[in-house]
Structures are given as C-alpha cells and as structure tokens.
Design a protein around this motif. Structure first.
Motif: not given
Length: 281
Positions: A191, A231, A233, A236, A238, A265-267, A269
């Motif tokens: 990444y 969701g 690591s 994130t 994407y 995409y999951s937000n 926490k």
C-alpha cells in the motif's frame, strides 16, 4: 432492533484480542492485548482472552458475544480449528466463559460478526439481504438474509475465500496474502509503495481487483445479494483496485444483476467487537 442493555463483545484474532463493553448500542469502554505469540498451550491463549474480557467487565453486563476465526457449533459454543492460533482444535469456549463470568455467552465466526455489525451499525442498516466480506490477511464472509445471519448448518456459509480458483483458492488471490505470495511483501508495504506511485504496486492492486471481480461473480451466483460491503485492512485501499474490479464484471452472464448490485466499503470502527456484541441482541 432494540439495543437496550449492557454487553461485552470480544474480537478474538491471531494477532490481537479486543474487547468492549457496550451499553444501549454505545461503546463505553474497550481494551485490547496481543494474542500470545507461540503459546505453549491452549490455556495460555485462553487466559489472555479471559483477562481482556475481565478488564471491561462490570456488574451491569448481561451477556458476552465472541467472534472467532473458525467454524463454530453455535448451540454448544464449541470452536474448531481456530485460524492462526495453536492448540485451538476443539475448545468449549461458551462453557468456559459462562462458568468464569456467570452470564450467557454467544459465539460465532468473525466474518459473520463483521456482517452483523454492518447490519446494525453500518452500511447494512438499509439492506435486508447483503454479504459482508472481510479483506485482510485472508478473505472471509458473512451472509445476511431477511435482516439476519443466514441460518446454516455448520457456520461455514460465506467462506467464499476457500472456493477453488486457478491453482489455489479465491483467498490466495483476493487478500493481503496475494501480495506476500506473489510479490514477497506485506499488504501494508504494498500500500505504501502504491501511494508512492510505484508501478509494480499499482499493477498488483489492479490484478487484485480483477481477481475480486471473480469473487463477486461467485457471490452473485450463490446468494444474489442487494449489496456487498467490504471491510478489513485491504478494503481501505479500494481506490487502487475498484476500477479493475468493476471492469471485470462487464462480461457477467446476468448483467442486470450487476447493474442492481450495490458495492459499499465499511466505515465502521471496531466492527469486530460491535458484531460480537450484536450476537447478544
């Protein structure tokens, strides 16, 4: 869904053990600790889990939910062959925790917990039928139908990562493991390289996207959901793989299904602990 009451959620993974106390749907205290590295027994890891749970326990707690990276006998609360945790081949976790804390205990697969967390707290609140996919070191999934987790026989539905694909399986090509297997670097390193516009890294993410389009086709053909939420690591990142992922769906046999499918995409926490808590509701 009523979220009244106080419960503890535990996200039990190969790297970390996380726990939180949630009152009326709001997290009020949380704690985490590393999962013992190279434990000499099941008891060593179990003690670490109990200690993390105890750190957020108080007299108001009415139940405990636990997400584990394995298949689970949900009625008996026995976990089998826990991923990346030695000696956890068959552990009666529900009985152990109920005896220790004297409250009801509910246990499920960690990817199922992610899906149910999205249903109650995240992108799935407005969808009755969707699939939650965790993209991290591996690929896991949970299926929500009619607003609830799919009532399967052995807690194994949604494990799309283990579907055979090419010379391995879907997970090999559709997770952080892909970068390690094919390029010899971690997802985190890949990444960072991609953010620096490294051409090899950018192409690696495009290849990941193409492989993910195959995973989506499998999901549509088996479950045909309204929505898929990613969701974990790898998810994130994407923006680096989404274009190729969507492009790979253009040749799908049923184009209307693709057109209607929502991808999110999951937000969230603390999705793992919130999903574990949701098992108690």
């Amino acid at each position: 869904m009523s979220m009244n009451g106080t419960y503890i959620g535990i996200d039990f993974g190969g790297t970390n053990i996380r726990a939180a106390r949630v009152t009326n749907g709001v997290m009020v205290e949380n704690h985490n600790a590393p999962t013992p590295l190279n434990p000499k027994s099941c008891e060593e890891t179990l003690n670490a889990l109990v200690n993390v749970a105890a750190s957020v326990m108080d007299d108001s707690v009415e139940g405990i939910g636990v997400g584990v990276p394995s298949v689970v006998d949900r009625e008996k609360g026995i976990v089998y062959n826990v991923a990346n945790i030695p000696y956890w081949d068959e552990v009666p976790l529900k009985d152990i925790l109920q005896e220790r804390f004297s409250v009801p205990v509910y246990i499920n697969n960690d990817a199922n917990c992610f899906a149910i967390a999205e249903r109650y707290f995240g992108e799935g609140q407005s969808f009755e039928n969707f699939v939650g996919i965790t993209l991290g070191t591996g690929l896991g999934g949970g299926i929500i139908q009619k607003g609830h987790l799919l009532a399967d026989a052995n807690c194994g539905s949604g494990e799309f990562g283990h579907v055979p694909y090419l010379d391995h399986d879907i997970e090999y090509y559709c997770s952080g493991s892909f970068f390690m297997h094919e390029y010899g670097v971690t997802g985190k390193e890949m990444y960072q390289r991609a953010l620096s516009q490294d051409k090899i890294a950018l192409e690696a993410y495009r290849k990941l996207g193409s492989h993910l389009s195959v995973a989506i086709k499998i999901i549509i053909l088996t479950v045909d959901p309204e929505m898929i939420v990613f969701g974990g690591s790898v998810a994130t990142a994407y923006p680096l793989f989404e274009e190729k992922m969507i492009e790979g769906l253009r040749d799908f046999r049923f184009p209307r299904s693709v057109e209607k499918l929502k991808i999110r995409y999951s937000n969230l926490k603390h999705a793992g602990v919130l999903g574990a808590v949701s098992l108690c509701y």
